[in-house]
Write a protein that holds these residues in place. Structure first.
Motif, PDB file in Angstrom:
ATOM      1  N   THR A 130       0.833  -1.209   0.000  1.00 44.33           N
ATOM      2  CA  THR A 130       0.000   0.000   0.000  1.00 44.33           C
ATOM      3  C   THR A 130       0.864   1.252   0.000  1.00 44.33           C
ATOM      4  N   SER A 131       1.927   1.231   0.789  1.00 47.20           N
ATOM      5  CA  SER A 131       2.838   2.379   0.824  1.00 47.20           C
ATOM      6  C   SER A 131       3.474   2.617  -0.539  1.00 47.20           C
ATOM      7  N   ILE A 132       3.871   1.531  -1.207  1.00 50.23           N
ATOM      8  CA  ILE A 132       4.464   1.661  -2.540  1.00 50.23           C
ATOM      9  C   ILE A 132       3.454   2.233  -3.524  1.00 50.23           C
ATOM     10  N   ILE A 133       2.205   1.743  -3.468  1.00 43.32           N
ATOM     11  CA  ILE A 133       1.163   2.233  -4.376  1.00 43.32           C
ATOM     12  C   ILE A 133       0.919   3.725  -4.163  1.00 43.32           C
ATOM     13  N   ASN A 134       0.830   4.164  -2.899  1.00 46.50           N
ATOM     14  CA  ASN A 134       0.597   5.584  -2.620  1.00 46.50           C
ATOM     15  C   ASN A 134       1.742   6.450  -3.129  1.00 46.50           C
ATOM     16  N   LYS A 135       2.962   5.998  -2.937  1.00 44.04           N
ATOM     17  CA  LYS A 135       4.106   6.779  -3.406  1.00 44.04           C
ATOM     18  C   LYS A 135       4.161   6.817  -4.926  1.00 44.04           C
ATOM     19  N   VAL A 136       3.838   5.685  -5.555  1.00 42.64           N
ATOM     20  CA  VAL A 136       3.845   5.644  -7.028  1.00 42.64           C
ATOM     21  C   VAL A 136       2.768   6.571  -7.584  1.00 42.64           C
ATOM     22  N   ASN A 180       1.778   9.267  -6.358  1.00 39.58           N
ATOM     23  CA  ASN A 180       2.199  10.660  -6.178  1.00 39.58           C
ATOM     24  C   ASN A 180       3.305  11.069  -7.137  1.00 39.58           C
ATOM     25  N   ILE A 181       3.862  10.098  -7.857  1.00 33.83           N
ATOM     26  CA  ILE A 181       4.913  10.413  -8.827  1.00 33.83           C
ATOM     27  C   ILE A 181       4.275  10.645 -10.186  1.00 33.83           C
ATOM     28  N   SER A 182       4.531  11.798 -10.748  1.00 36.15           N
ATOM     29  CA  SER A 182       3.999  12.130 -12.060  1.00 36.15           C
ATOM     30  C   SER A 182       5.088  12.802 -12.883  1.00 36.15           C
ATOM     31  N   ALA A 183       4.687  13.321 -14.028  1.00 39.40           N
ATOM     32  CA  ALA A 183       5.662  14.011 -14.874  1.00 39.40           C
ATOM     33  C   ALA A 183       6.212  15.256 -14.191  1.00 39.40           C
ATOM     34  N   ASN A 184       5.524  15.729 -13.156  1.00 36.38           N
ATOM     35  CA  ASN A 184       5.981  16.940 -12.467  1.00 36.38           C
ATOM     36  C   ASN A 184       7.093  16.669 -11.458  1.00 36.38           C
ATOM     37  N   ASN A 185       7.292  15.429 -11.055  1.00 34.91           N
ATOM     38  CA  ASN A 185       8.320  15.121 -10.048  1.00 34.91           C
ATOM     39  C   ASN A 185       8.995  13.786 -10.345  1.00 34.91           C
ATOM     40  N   LEU A 186       9.505  13.663 -11.556  1.00 29.33           N
ATOM     41  CA  LEU A 186      10.177  12.427 -11.942  1.00 29.33           C
ATOM     42  C   LEU A 186      11.471  12.204 -11.176  1.00 29.33           C
ATOM     43  N   ASN A 187      11.930  13.229 -10.474  1.00 30.10           N
ATOM     44  CA  ASN A 187      13.144  13.066  -9.679  1.00 30.10           C
ATOM     45  C   ASN A 187      12.872  12.343  -8.360  1.00 30.10           C
ATOM     46  N   SER A 188      11.605  12.108  -8.037  1.00 28.75           N
ATOM     47  CA  SER A 188      11.262  11.388  -6.810  1.00 28.75           C
ATOM     48  C   SER A 188      11.584   9.907  -6.972  1.00 28.75           C
ATOM     49  N   ARG A 189      11.920   9.280  -5.852  1.00 35.97           N
ATOM     50  CA  ARG A 189      12.242   7.858  -5.862  1.00 35.97           C
ATOM     51  C   ARG A 189      11.565   7.172  -4.676  1.00 35.97           C
ATOM     52  N   LEU A 190      11.318   5.879  -4.851  1.00 38.56           N
ATOM     53  CA  LEU A 190      10.796   5.080  -3.741  1.00 38.56           C
ATOM     54  C   LEU A 190      11.933   4.742  -2.785  1.00 38.56           C
ATOM     55  N   LYS A 191      11.600   4.644  -1.501  1.00 36.89           N
ATOM     56  CA  LYS A 191      12.608   4.296  -0.506  1.00 36.89           C
ATOM     57  C   LYS A 191      12.995   2.833  -0.673  1.00 36.89           C
ATOM     58  N   GLU A 192      14.293   2.611  -0.819  1.00 33.57           N
ATOM     59  CA  GLU A 192      14.776   1.248  -1.002  1.00 33.57           C
ATOM     60  C   GLU A 192      14.508   0.413   0.251  1.00 33.57           C
ATOM     61  N   GLY A 240      16.738  -6.213   2.333  1.00 32.66           N
ATOM     62  CA  GLY A 240      16.428  -7.612   2.069  1.00 32.66           C
ATOM     63  C   GLY A 240      16.459  -7.925   0.577  1.00 32.66           C
ATOM     64  N   GLN A 241      16.181  -9.194   0.276  1.00 37.13           N
ATOM     65  CA  GLN A 241      16.216  -9.675  -1.095  1.00 37.13           C
ATOM     66  C   GLN A 241      14.864 -10.246  -1.525  1.00 37.13           C
ATOM     67  N   ASP A 242      13.803  -9.836  -0.850  1.00 38.96           N
ATOM     68  CA  ASP A 242      12.506 -10.397  -1.204  1.00 38.96           C
ATOM     69  C   ASP A 242      11.925  -9.704  -2.435  1.00 38.96           C
ATOM     70  N   GLU A 243      10.703 -10.119  -2.807  1.00 37.02           N
ATOM     71  CA  GLU A 243      10.085  -9.611  -4.022  1.00 37.02           C
ATOM     72  C   GLU A 243       9.773  -8.122  -3.936  1.00 37.02           C
ATOM     73  N   LEU A 244       9.361  -7.638  -2.757  1.00 36.69           N
ATOM     74  CA  LEU A 244       9.050  -6.217  -2.612  1.00 36.69           C
ATOM     75  C   LEU A 244      10.291  -5.353  -2.817  1.00 36.69           C
ATOM     76  N   ALA A 245      11.405  -5.767  -2.235  1.00 42.50           N
ATOM     77  CA  ALA A 245      12.646  -5.021  -2.420  1.00 42.50           C
ATOM     78  C   ALA A 245      13.054  -4.998  -3.890  1.00 42.50           C
ATOM     79  N   GLU A 246      12.868  -6.118  -4.563  1.00 43.16           N
ATOM     80  CA  GLU A 246      13.195  -6.191  -5.995  1.00 43.16           C
ATOM     81  C   GLU A 246      12.255  -5.308  -6.810  1.00 43.16           C
ATOM     82  N   LEU A 247      10.973  -5.275  -6.423  1.00 44.97           N
ATOM     83  CA  LEU A 247      10.004  -4.433  -7.115  1.00 44.97           C
ATOM     84  C   LEU A 247      10.366  -2.959  -6.987  1.00 44.97           C
ATOM     85  N   VAL A 248      10.697  -2.516  -5.769  1.00 45.05           N
ATOM     86  CA  VAL A 248      11.087  -1.116  -5.554  1.00 45.05           C
ATOM     87  C   VAL A 248      12.331  -0.777  -6.349  1.00 45.05           C
TER      88      VAL A 248
END
Length: 338
Positions: free
Chosen positions: A80-86, A88-100, A103-111
């Motif tokens: 849910t946190s990843i979805i909310n952050k994604v 909020n990212i648009s063409a106006n703030n492409l310099n934003s990044r998700l917090k890494e 671990g080596q699980d699927e969520l970390a790989e997705l981010v």
């Protein structure tokens, strides 16, 4: 007792109490023996156990539901946190990044994968931005020199009439190329993220007045009637955040088209605000657009089949569409031919 005396034995039960009696003949006399038992098969215990099991089952269901909700909350919380952050990212703030994530699980790989994609997108935007900026300078500069030299040549008196006519053709096409180049560059720039644009609070009714005055200067024969009868009583509903120059360009494109393709008949412009959205309507009595071609009018370089007598390049409406989308707005058209 009568049954025992007549038959020799009898059975009887009442409310889970059981009775058994028999007649016995002995040397000392006849005897009636009656024995009784309460709940001999354990029905009460079974009934109590049933109630206990039902209660335990219901309690376990509640506990499992609560535990499942808590478990799912903490399990889905990172997603849910990843979805909310994604979102909020648009063409106006492409310099934003998700917090890494560690671990080596699927969520970390997705981010990690999503951040890499943002890096590529930002690089692509920057490359396009640099190209447009360079193209603007490299193409417009020699074109301006050509136009300037041609104008100097036309100012001379020692050229033949045939040369003058040819020079006028060159100048006309140079100016036409300049307009096309400006429109193409605007079309490309209007698709950028806007972070290098000057965004400000804009009052729509004032914007309409400014653009209408500018259009009248460009096309003095055009007639524009502005209708403010549907303006909201709350003036704060007329303000939006946007780039003034881009919005002026978008609205002027529409008004110039309305004046041009209506052969300078009356063009009506209205402003209204409903449910927190500001609307600008432009109505003309022009040549209209064929029904089968209306779906293509926002495509670059497309011109309707009935516009052959009018000058144009087919980039004004696509540019307007990009500008409106950049401001998270929408644009639509309803037209009838003739």
């Amino acid at each position: 007792y009568n049954t025992i005396l007549n038959i020799g034995k009898a059975r009887y039960n009442e409310q889970n109490h059981f009775y058994y009696g028999g007649l016995y003949h002995t040397d000392w006399g006849d005897y009636i023996v009656v024995v009784s038992a309460s709940d001999p098969y354990g029905f009460k215990e079974l009934d109590a156990l049933t109630h206990i099991l039902i209660i335990v089952f219901v309690v376990f269901l509640v506990l499992i539901f609560v535990a499942g909700r808590i478990f799912s909350h903490y399990t889905v919380k990172p997603i849910t946190s990843i979805i909310n952050k994604v979102n909020n990212i648009s063409a106006n703030n492409l310099n934003s990044r998700l917090k890494e994530l560690k671990g080596q699980d699927e969520l970390a790989e997705l981010v990690h994968t999503f951040n890499n994609m943002l890096n590529r997108l930002e690089t692509a935007f920057e490359t396009q931005n640099n190209f447009v900026s360079n193209a603007s300078h490299e193409l417009k500069t020699p074109l301006a020199i050509i136009s300037g030299e041609v104008e100097l040549l036309l100012a001379r008196d020692d050229i033949s009439e045939k040369t003058r006519e040819a020079t006028k053709v060159i100048l006309s096409h140079a100016e036409k190329l300049g307009h096309i180049l400006t429109s193409l560059l605007g079309l490309a720039q209007s698709g950028f993220d806007g972070k290098r644009q000057n965004w400000q609070r804009i009052r729509i009714d004032e914007l309409v007045l400014e653009v209408a005055d500018a259009v009248k200067k460009i096309d003095p024969e055009g007639t524009i009637q502005i209708d403010f009868s549907e303006l909201p009583s709350d003036e704060s509903q007329l303000f939006i955040d946007g780039n003034l120059n881009l919005l002026q360009l978008a609205l002027s494109n529409i008004l110039l088209n309305a004046c041009k393709y209506s052969n300078h008949q009356m063009v009506k412009v209205g402003v209204s605000s409903k449910q927190g959205r500001v609307s600008v309507s432009v109505i003309d009595e022009g040549i209209g657009i064929p029904d089968e071609e209306q779906q293509h009018i926002f495509e670059p370089f497309f011109r309707a089949s009935n516009t052959g007598e009018f000058n144009g390049h087919g980039v004004g409406l696509p540019l307007t569409l990009n500008i409106i989308r950049l401001h998270k707005g929408s644009i639509g058209i309803r037209s009838e031919e003739n």
